[in-house]
Design an enzyme around this catalytic site. Structure first.
Site, PDB file in Angstrom:
ATOM      1  N   ASN A   1      -6.025  -2.714   2.234  1.00  0.00           N
ATOM      2  CA  ASN A   1      -5.987  -4.150   2.450  1.00  0.00           C
ATOM      3  C   ASN A   1      -7.411  -4.666   2.555  1.00  0.00           C
ATOM      4  O   ASN A   1      -8.285  -3.989   3.090  1.00  0.00           O
ATOM      5  CB  ASN A   1      -5.247  -4.494   3.749  1.00  0.00           C
TER       6      ASN A   1
ATOM      7  N   ARG B   1       0.821  -1.218   0.000  1.00  0.00           N
ATOM      8  CA  ARG B   1       0.000   0.000   0.000  1.00  0.00           C
ATOM      9  C   ARG B   1       0.849   1.259   0.000  1.00  0.00           C
ATOM     10  O   ARG B   1       0.584   2.184  -0.771  1.00  0.00           O
ATOM     11  CB  ARG B   1      -0.950   0.018   1.199  1.00  0.00           C
TER      12      ARG B   1
END
Length: 84
Positions: A31, A13
Site C-alpha cells: 500500500n 495485496r
C-alpha cells in the site's frame, strides 16, 4: 505497477500475492500513503502480463480507476511478498 481507485481495504495485496504465487511470479506488493497499491513483478513475460491484467480489475470489491505500468530491469526477486 501502480493501481489507483478503491484498492486499499479490499484485500488487493493478499489476493495479488496469491495470484502471483499461482502464476510463479516473483516480486512484491504494498500500500502507498496516497491510497494506491504499488507492485513489482518478475517472471515469465506471459505470466507477468496476465498478473498485470488481473490488477486492472483487482479482487471483488475493488475499483481500479487507473493502472500505471512501467517496465524495469529485473532485480532477481525470489518468491512474492507483501510489504508493509
Amino acid at each position: 505497477m501502480v493501481a489507483r481507485g478503491r484498492v486499499q481495504g479490499v484485500f488487493f495485496r493478499a489476493t495479488c500475492a496469491r495470484e502471483a504465487r499461482a502464476r510463479g511470479v516473483a516480486g512484491w506488493v504494498r500500500n502507498r500513503t496516497d491510497g494506491a497499491v504499488e507492485a513489482a513483478f518478475e517472471g515469465p513475460a506471459e505470466q507477468v502480463a496476465a498478473l498485470v491484467a488481473w490488477c486492472g480489475a483487482g479482487p471483488e470489491g475493488a475499483r481500479v480507476d487507473d493502472l500505471g505500468v512501467t517496465e524495469e530491469e529485473p532485480v532477481g526477486d525470489k518468491g512474492f511478498r507483501i510489504d508493509g
